[in-house]
Design a protein around this motif. Structure first.
Motif, PDB file in Angstrom:
ATOM      1  N   GLU A 241       0.818  -1.212   0.000  1.00 44.40           N
ATOM      2  CA  GLU A 241       0.000   0.000   0.000  1.00 44.40           C
ATOM      3  C   GLU A 241       0.854   1.265   0.000  1.00 44.40           C
ATOM      4  O   GLU A 241       1.994   1.266   0.463  1.00 44.40           O
ATOM      5  N   ILE A 242       0.266   2.346  -0.526  1.00 53.22           N
ATOM      6  CA  ILE A 242       0.839   3.682  -0.386  1.00 53.22           C
ATOM      7  C   ILE A 242      -0.108   4.458   0.526  1.00 53.22           C
ATOM      8  O   ILE A 242      -1.257   4.729   0.165  1.00 53.22           O
ATOM      9  N   LEU A 243       0.343   4.783   1.725  1.00 56.31           N
ATOM     10  CA  LEU A 243      -0.482   5.430   2.741  1.00 56.31           C
ATOM     11  C   LEU A 243      -0.401   6.948   2.605  1.00 56.31           C
ATOM     12  O   LEU A 243       0.587   7.492   2.104  1.00 56.31           O
ATOM     13  N   ASP A 244      -1.422   7.632   3.074  1.00 56.40           N
ATOM     14  CA  ASP A 244      -1.362   9.084   3.176  1.00 56.40           C
ATOM     15  C   ASP A 244      -0.531   9.456   4.397  1.00 56.40           C
ATOM     16  O   ASP A 244      -0.654   8.825   5.460  1.00 56.40           O
ATOM     17  N   GLU A 245       0.287  10.464   4.273  1.00 54.41           N
ATOM     18  CA  GLU A 245       1.132  10.870   5.395  1.00 54.41           C
ATOM     19  C   GLU A 245       0.303  11.222   6.627  1.00 54.41           C
ATOM     20  O   GLU A 245       0.703  10.940   7.758  1.00 54.41           O
ATOM     21  N   ASP A 246      -0.882  11.820   6.390  1.00 55.64           N
ATOM     22  CA  ASP A 246      -1.723  12.221   7.526  1.00 55.64           C
ATOM     23  C   ASP A 246      -2.238  11.031   8.321  1.00 55.64           C
ATOM     24  O   ASP A 246      -2.693  11.201   9.461  1.00 55.64           O
ATOM     25  N   SER A 247      -2.190   9.824   7.744  1.00 57.83           N
ATOM     26  CA  SER A 247      -2.668   8.642   8.470  1.00 57.83           C
ATOM     27  C   SER A 247      -1.622   8.104   9.443  1.00 57.83           C
ATOM     28  O   SER A 247      -1.927   7.225  10.262  1.00 57.83           O
ATOM     29  N   LEU A 248      -0.393   8.598   9.356  1.00 49.87           N
ATOM     30  CA  LEU A 248       0.701   8.106  10.193  1.00 49.87           C
ATOM     31  C   LEU A 248       0.869   8.965  11.436  1.00 49.87           C
ATOM     32  O   LEU A 248       0.586  10.164  11.416  1.00 49.87           O
ATOM     33  N   PRO A 249       1.318   8.397  12.556  1.00 50.75           N
ATOM     34  CA  PRO A 249       1.691   6.988  12.737  1.00 50.75           C
ATOM     35  C   PRO A 249       0.478   6.098  12.991  1.00 50.75           C
ATOM     36  O   PRO A 249      -0.562   6.564  13.442  1.00 50.75           O
ATOM     37  N   LEU A 250       0.647   4.812  12.703  1.00 54.67           N
ATOM     38  CA  LEU A 250      -0.357   3.799  12.997  1.00 54.67           C
ATOM     39  C   LEU A 250       0.147   2.935  14.145  1.00 54.67           C
ATOM     40  O   LEU A 250       1.298   2.488  14.121  1.00 54.67           O
ATOM     41  N   HIS A 251      -0.708   2.732  15.146  1.00 59.57           N
ATOM     42  CA  HIS A 251      -0.338   1.934  16.319  1.00 59.57           C
ATOM     43  C   HIS A 251      -1.328   0.778  16.448  1.00 59.57           C
ATOM     44  O   HIS A 251      -2.536   0.994  16.584  1.00 59.57           O
ATOM     45  N   TYR A 252      -0.832  -0.458  16.414  1.00 63.37           N
ATOM     46  CA  TYR A 252      -1.692  -1.640  16.500  1.00 63.37           C
ATOM     47  C   TYR A 252      -1.265  -2.527  17.665  1.00 63.37           C
ATOM     48  O   TYR A 252      -0.090  -2.602  18.018  1.00 63.37           O
ATOM     49  N   THR A 253      -2.253  -3.232  18.240  1.00 62.49           N
ATOM     50  CA  THR A 253      -1.970  -4.240  19.260  1.00 62.49           C
ATOM     51  C   THR A 253      -2.855  -5.453  19.009  1.00 62.49           C
ATOM     52  O   THR A 253      -3.957  -5.331  18.464  1.00 62.49           O
ATOM     53  N   ALA A 254      -2.356  -6.628  19.383  1.00 67.63           N
ATOM     54  CA  ALA A 254      -3.130  -7.858  19.197  1.00 67.63           C
ATOM     55  C   ALA A 254      -2.684  -8.902  20.200  1.00 67.63           C
ATOM     56  O   ALA A 254      -1.509  -8.975  20.562  1.00 67.63           O
ATOM     57  N   HIS A 255      -3.646  -9.701  20.622  1.00 67.13           N
ATOM     58  CA  HIS A 255      -3.344 -10.888  21.434  1.00 67.13           C
ATOM     59  C   HIS A 255      -3.506 -12.104  20.527  1.00 67.13           C
ATOM     60  O   HIS A 255      -4.564 -12.293  19.898  1.00 67.13           O
ATOM     61  N   THR A 256      -2.460 -12.911  20.426  1.00 66.25           N
ATOM     62  CA  THR A 256      -2.528 -14.133  19.626  1.00 66.25           C
ATOM     63  C   THR A 256      -1.716 -15.229  20.310  1.00 66.25           C
ATOM     64  O   THR A 256      -0.823 -14.942  21.100  1.00 66.25           O
ATOM     65  N   PRO A 257      -2.000 -16.481  19.967  1.00 71.26           N
ATOM     66  CA  PRO A 257      -1.031 -17.533  20.297  1.00 71.26           C
ATOM     67  C   PRO A 257       0.162 -17.391  19.362  1.00 71.26           C
ATOM     68  O   PRO A 257       0.034 -16.872  18.242  1.00 71.26           O
ATOM     69  N   CYS A 258       1.314 -17.821  19.796  1.00 77.41           N
ATOM     70  CA  CYS A 258       2.533 -17.783  18.986  1.00 77.41           C
ATOM     71  C   CYS A 258       3.122 -19.190  18.955  1.00 77.41           C
ATOM     72  O   CYS A 258       3.094 -19.893  19.965  1.00 77.41           O
ATOM     73  N   PHE A 259       3.677 -19.562  17.809  1.00 71.13           N
ATOM     74  CA  PHE A 259       4.160 -20.928  17.617  1.00 71.13           C
ATOM     75  C   PHE A 259       5.601 -20.893  17.120  1.00 71.13           C
ATOM     76  O   PHE A 259       5.889 -20.305  16.077  1.00 71.13           O
ATOM     77  N   ARG A 260       6.509 -21.526  17.860  1.00 72.98           N
ATOM     78  CA  ARG A 260       7.917 -21.545  17.481  1.00 72.98           C
ATOM     79  C   ARG A 260       8.517 -22.922  17.763  1.00 72.98           C
ATOM     80  O   ARG A 260       8.302 -23.495  18.826  1.00 72.98           O
ATOM     81  N   ARG A 261       9.301 -23.387  16.825  1.00 71.15           N
ATOM     82  CA  ARG A 261       9.963 -24.675  17.009  1.00 71.15           C
ATOM     83  C   ARG A 261      11.102 -24.599  18.016  1.00 71.15           C
ATOM     84  O   ARG A 261      11.496 -25.593  18.603  1.00 71.15           O
ATOM     85  N   GLU A 262      11.663 -23.412  18.210  1.00 72.68           N
ATOM     86  CA  GLU A 262      12.829 -23.238  19.079  1.00 72.68           C
ATOM     87  C   GLU A 262      13.967 -24.130  18.613  1.00 72.68           C
ATOM     88  O   GLU A 262      14.631 -24.815  19.404  1.00 72.68           O
ATOM     89  N   ALA A 263      14.184 -24.148  17.289  1.00 76.45           N
ATOM     90  CA  ALA A 263      15.255 -24.977  16.726  1.00 76.45           C
ATOM     91  C   ALA A 263      16.603 -24.559  17.287  1.00 76.45           C
ATOM     92  O   ALA A 263      16.918 -23.382  17.377  1.00 76.45           O
ATOM     93  N   GLY A 264      17.388 -25.533  17.688  1.00 74.76           N
ATOM     94  CA  GLY A 264      18.719 -25.255  18.212  1.00 74.76           C
ATOM     95  C   GLY A 264      18.753 -24.857  19.672  1.00 74.76           C
ATOM     96  O   GLY A 264      19.821 -24.594  20.216  1.00 74.76           O
TER      97      GLY A 264
END
Length: 427
Positions: A241-264
């Protein structure tokens, strides 16, 4: 990804930052491919100009009734040469693109040069570690005493490095999530509920692919990956996307599960909840103008710190050195919470400014108000915070000698008024 023009024009600076990052990235091969690509493009352009000129001459000769067969044969030879060069260009461009996706980001000038975590300077500390008049237990022992953590059944359900939370343990996890989201949304972050499965293109946009494929979980029959962090879908919300400068900054937050193999990582933190394959996290993401990004990094880190301050958990903030920082980051602050059972601080949040590194991969730009060409945004991300690690920090820091734990005052409303978790009464 890095700007190839910057790399080409600043070879020694690129070599130095790669050395400081302890990276074995093949810079010379990258430069060789870039030079060959430009040579091919130049030769193709020259040949096409000759073909255009030759085509005009062929037309003129035919109009005059002259024999143009020799010139037409030359034109066919030039066409064959273009085909050869374009085939080579495809191979060169493919290898060049792959290398560009594997080249780590350039550290900011304020990042300390160092080999590993022992070179990370402490920026600040908050709170005093509690002094116990008994030997503090690790969280997994307390969890078993209270009946709120079950590692044995988690192994039967899945494998090692999973946990089942039960009763008030599950309630405490939910309370932490709600507390964090309420705190961040009251400070201007927009709450998002994103997909937990994303495409390869989305993973590539934030730098998880191709470099870290071994740390990720992929669906066998689809081009979908389980997210290792909500940073991935949140940052990619505006890919292409090309955003309008006036729309910045954008601040987002989310709660999710996270999945990692933790390789090594096998052999490290194998007991308890500190390093598991599935864990909940509240993530913070910012998208802003380049001029604002380092102020935004400071405020992002402060937002993550506010969670621990509100819970009364002692912590410290360290600045990661060049040898310890993440692949996509230009500068990272780690927030480390105090764990009494280990007698040390352990990481609970990383807050990073990636500058335009991810934006180039995602092709996310904004249109300046004063006009001119669109510019790449800067992207930032941070854990706000890792819910499981916060839970175990509460269990350890607020434990009592009998194995019970006190609930931090800020969480009591989210716990339905429950102020403590005590061992079950044996019948």
């Amino acid at each position: 990804m890095m700007d190839i023009k910057w790399v080409r024009d600043n070879v020694e600076a690129a070599r130095e930052y790669l050395r400081n990052r302890r990276s074995d990235f093949p810079l010379d091969r990258l430069l060789e491919l870039d030079e060959r690509r430009r040579q091919i493009l130049g030769e193709v352009e020259e040949i096409k100009a000759r073909r255009n000129e030759g085509s005009k001459r062929v037309g003129e000769m035919k109009r005059r009734g002259e024999d143009a067969s020799a010139l037409m044969e030359d034109m066919r030879s030039l066409g064959d040469r273009v085909s050869q060069l374009e085939a080579e260009l495809g191979s060169v461009q493919g290898e060049l693109d792959d290398l560009m996706l594997r080249m780590p980001n350039r550290p900011h000038s304020t990042v300390p040069v160092g080999e590993d975590e022992t070179s990370n300077p402490v920026v600040r500390t908050w709170g005093e570690p509690r002094r116990f008049d008994f030997e503090p237990r690790p969280h997994w022992e307390i969890g078993e005493i209270l009946g709120i953590m079950d590692f044995e059944r988690a192994v039967r359900l899945a494998e090692s490095r999973f946990v089942v939370l039960k009763g008030l343990g599950a309630r405490l996890e939910r309370a932490l999530v709600q507390y964090m989201l309420d705190l961040h949304t009251s400070n201007g972050f927009i709450e998002v509920s994103p997909p937990f499965l994303v495409s390869s293109a989305t993973m590539t946009g934030t730098g998880q692919l191709p470099k870290f494929s071994e740390d990720l979980y992929r669906c066998a029959n689809d081009d979908l990956w389980l997210i290792p962090t909500a940073e991935v879908p949140l940052t990619n919300l505006h890919s292409g996307e090309i955003l309008d400068e006036d729309s910045l900054p954008l601040h987002y937050t989310a709660h999710t599960p996270c999945f990692r193999r933790e390789a090594g990582s096998y052999g490290r933190d194998v007991k308890g909840m500190l390093r598991v394959h599935q864990f909940p996290k509240v993530e913070l993401v910012k998208i802003c103008r380049p001029e604002e990004s380092y102020d935004e990094l400071e405020s992002l880190t402060a937002s993550a710190e506010s969670v621990l301050k509100g819970l009364g958990l002692p912590y410290r903030v360290v600045c990661l050195c060049t040898g310890d920082m993440g692949f996509a980051s230009s500068k990272t602050y780690d927030i480390e919470v105090w764990l009494p059972s280990q007698g040390c601080y352990r990481e609970i949040s990383s807050c990073s400014n990636c500058e335009d590194f991810q934006a180039r991969r995602m092709n996310t730009r904004y249109r300046p108000k004063e006009g001119g060409r669109p510019r790449f945004v800067h992207t930032l991300n941070g854990s706000g915070i890792a819910v499981g690690r916060c839970l175990l920090a509460i269990v350890e820091n607020f434990q009592r000698e009998d194995g019970s734990i006190e609930i931090p005052e800020a969480l009591v409303p989210y716990m339905g008024g429950v102020r403590e978790i005590t061992p079950p009464v044996k019948r």
